[in-house]
Design an enzyme around this catalytic site. Sequence first.
Site, PDB file in Angstrom:
ATOM      1  CD  GLU A 118      -5.135   2.795  -5.580  1.00  0.00           C
ATOM      2  OE1 GLU A 118      -5.339   3.868  -5.632  1.00  0.00           O
ATOM      3  OE2 GLU A 118      -4.170   2.549  -4.292  1.00  0.00           O
ATOM      4  CG  ASN A 172      -3.888   3.818   1.110  1.00  0.00           C
ATOM      5  OD1 ASN A 172      -4.802   3.989   2.138  1.00  0.00           O
ATOM      6  ND2 ASN A 172      -2.931   3.081   1.596  1.00  0.00           N
ATOM      7  CB  SER A 178      -0.823  -0.570   0.358  1.00  0.00           C
ATOM      8  OG  SER A 178      -0.279  -0.418   2.966  1.00  0.00           O
TER       9      SER A 178
HETATM   10  N1  3HC Z   1     -14.739 -11.937   3.791  1.00  0.00           N
HETATM   11  C1  3HC Z   1     -16.008 -11.953   2.639  1.00  0.00           C
HETATM   12  N2  3HC Z   1     -17.151 -10.961   2.620  1.00  0.00           N
HETATM   13  C2  3HC Z   1     -17.023  -9.878   3.591  1.00  0.00           C
HETATM   14  C3  3HC Z   1     -16.651  -9.851   3.834  1.00  0.00           C
HETATM   15  C4  3HC Z   1     -15.360 -10.503   4.782  1.00  0.00           C
HETATM   16  N3  3HC Z   1     -14.330 -10.277   5.642  1.00  0.00           N
HETATM   17  N4  3HC Z   1     -17.226  -8.718   5.000  1.00  0.00           N
HETATM   18  C5  3HC Z   1     -17.860  -8.699   4.780  1.00  0.00           C
HETATM   19  N5  3HC Z   1     -18.422  -9.039   3.346  1.00  0.00           N
HETATM   20  C6  3HC Z   1     -19.601  -9.322   3.156  1.00  0.00           C
HETATM   21  C7  3HC Z   1     -20.499 -10.008   4.020  1.00  0.00           C
HETATM   22  O1  3HC Z   1     -20.881 -11.187   3.588  1.00  0.00           O
HETATM   23  C8  3HC Z   1     -21.926  -9.023   2.826  1.00  0.00           C
HETATM   24  O2  3HC Z   1     -22.392  -9.953   1.558  1.00  0.00           O
HETATM   25  P1  3HC Z   1     -23.901  -9.268   0.958  1.00  0.00           P
HETATM   26  O3  3HC Z   1     -24.014  -8.499   1.039  1.00  0.00           O
HETATM   27  O4  3HC Z   1     -23.549 -10.748  -0.321  1.00  0.00           O
HETATM   28  O5  3HC Z   1     -24.669 -10.300   2.375  1.00  0.00           O
HETATM   29  C9  3HC Z   1     -21.522  -7.727   2.204  1.00  0.00           C
HETATM   30  O6  3HC Z   1     -19.978  -7.484   2.141  1.00  0.00           O
HETATM   31  C10 3HC Z   1     -21.545  -6.232   3.368  1.00  0.00           C
HETATM   32  O7  3HC Z   1     -21.325  -7.391   4.711  1.00  0.00           O
HETATM   33  P2  3HC Z   1     -22.504  -6.676   5.718  1.00  0.00           P
HETATM   34  O8  3HC Z   1     -24.032  -6.789   5.677  1.00  0.00           O
HETATM   35  O9  3HC Z   1     -22.228  -7.777   7.506  1.00  0.00           O
HETATM   36  O10 3HC Z   1     -21.636  -5.543   6.702  1.00  0.00           O
HETATM   37  P3  3HC Z   1     -22.095  -4.102   6.339  1.00  0.00           P
HETATM   38  O11 3HC Z   1     -22.175  -3.776   4.723  1.00  0.00           O
HETATM   39  O12 3HC Z   1     -21.108  -3.279   7.488  1.00  0.00           O
HETATM   40  O13 3HC Z   1     -20.352  -4.124   4.895  1.00  0.00           O
HETATM   41  C11 3HC Z   1     -17.790  -3.763   4.849  1.00  0.00           C
HETATM   42  C12 3HC Z   1     -18.922  -4.670   5.513  1.00  0.00           C
HETATM   43  C13 3HC Z   1     -18.197  -4.338   3.376  1.00  0.00           C
HETATM   44  C14 3HC Z   1     -17.027  -4.402   5.401  1.00  0.00           C
HETATM   45  C15 3HC Z   1     -18.465  -2.096   4.814  1.00  0.00           C
HETATM   46  O14 3HC Z   1     -18.731  -1.909   6.248  1.00  0.00           O
HETATM   47  C16 3HC Z   1     -17.014  -1.299   3.592  1.00  0.00           C
HETATM   48  O15 3HC Z   1     -16.853  -1.475   3.213  1.00  0.00           O
HETATM   49  N6  3HC Z   1     -16.936  -0.967   4.497  1.00  0.00           N
HETATM   50  C17 3HC Z   1     -15.789   0.121   4.067  1.00  0.00           C
HETATM   51  C18 3HC Z   1     -14.426  -1.440   4.276  1.00  0.00           C
HETATM   52  C19 3HC Z   1     -13.124  -0.120   3.510  1.00  0.00           C
HETATM   53  O16 3HC Z   1     -12.892   0.954   3.350  1.00  0.00           O
HETATM   54  N7  3HC Z   1     -11.915  -0.805   2.686  1.00  0.00           N
HETATM   55  C20 3HC Z   1     -10.649  -0.422   2.545  1.00  0.00           C
HETATM   56  C21 3HC Z   1      -9.636   0.306   3.502  1.00  0.00           C
HETATM   57  S1  3HC Z   1      -8.400   0.597   2.936  1.00  0.00           S
HETATM   58  C22 3HC Z   1      -7.506  -0.852   2.310  1.00  0.00           C
HETATM   59  O17 3HC Z   1      -7.338  -1.845   2.269  1.00  0.00           O
HETATM   60  C23 3HC Z   1      -5.793  -0.200   2.018  1.00  0.00           C
HETATM   61  C24 3HC Z   1      -5.145  -0.052   2.683  1.00  0.00           C
HETATM   62  O18 3HC Z   1      -3.692  -0.375   2.036  1.00  0.00           O
HETATM   63  C25 3HC Z   1      -5.183   0.520   3.964  1.00  0.00           C
END
Ligand code: 3HC
Length: 293
Positions: free
Chosen positions: A152, A190, A119
């Site tokens: 990306e 980021n 990242s």
């Molecule tokens: N693995 C696989 N699937 C997952 C999961 C996981 N760890 N967590 C959640 N899911 C799936 C669920 O099964 C659900 O699927 P469905 O819609 O088909 O039923 C869907 O995602 C939505 O999950 P939930 O209903 O349990 O919960 P939310 O609606 O709150 O969604 C989330 C969870 C997708 C994590 C959402 O909160 C989100 O998008 N959060 C922001 C995540 C984000 O910003 N990530 C980027 C981080 S930065 C990064 O990674 C870069 C690094 O360099 C720092």
Amino acid sequence: MAIQKVGLVGCGLMGSGIAQVAAQSGFDVVVREVSPELVDKGLKGIEKNLARLVEKGTLTGEQRDQARARLRGTTRLEDLADRDLIVEAIIEQLPAKIELYGALDKLCGPATIFASNTSSISITEMAAATKRPGRFVGLHFFNPVPVMKLVEVIRTIATEESVFEEMVAFGQRLGKTTVRTSDRTGFIVNRLLVPYLLDAIRALEEGVGSIVDIDNSMKLGCGYPMGPLTLLDFVGLDTTYYIANIMFDEFKERRFAPPALLKRMVLAGWNGRKAGRGFYDYADPQNPKPMKF
Ligand code: 3HC
């Protein structure tokens, strides 16, 4: 050459997610971890995720079995020698990555493309540790990989045009939306996300709002799926601290400087959800409680 055989180095949170998505998309995948226990843990996590998709009706039982059959685990780096593409998702430490790429460069044929999921570490610096800087890119996925739609694709000044285009096509074959970017620390996401997360910590430090109020503000006022302090716990405070330090070193701008509270929390081991404690206490994971500072 169209990519068919993919190697993953690292089967932690990101590596296992990438391996799962690649296997579901029809690629032959070998994942390498450093011990049999970690191989097993990574593959079990993928199996659990695939089972959940079958339960939800997103995958059929047959599709799950086919995806699983395309996945193999190993502890031997040599088992990656025949891969068309190797995606690295190991610890974010330059010396470890340089050592790995040096070894892979000797094992793999000249056509194999190397891609790092880093990242924040310079892709150019890792590429320079190999004799194939033209066939070296960044492929930056997001957590949770099976859910987040973005990749990306990062080119250095040495990346060959055809390799870059092939990696854009690979990201699309995984069902992701790709964005093209260059090797500037933090890339696009980021570059924008880290100052936002650090500002949320500064707002908390300055008493602008409580943990819950800061999170609710961005969640309910701006439609973000998670508030910034919840997202920090989700990404990991140690990871964010590490990225912020690299970005600050690169740009020397205050907006990338880790706030004192972040440093203190990392020193205390309060690294977020995975540590059971960060801005929230996860003793009851379904019902996190905001911490008191
Ligand atoms: N693995 C696989 N699937 C997952 C999961 C996981 N760890 N967590 C959640 N899911 C799936 C669920 O099964 C659900 O699927 P469905 O819609 O088909 O039923 C869907 O995602 C939505 O999950 P939930 O209903 O349990 O919960 P939310 O609606 O709150 O969604 C989330 C969870 C997708 C994590 C959402 O909160 C989100 O998008 N959060 C922001 C995540 C984000 O910003 N990530 C980027 C981080 S930065 C990064 O990674 C870069 C690094 O360099 C720092």
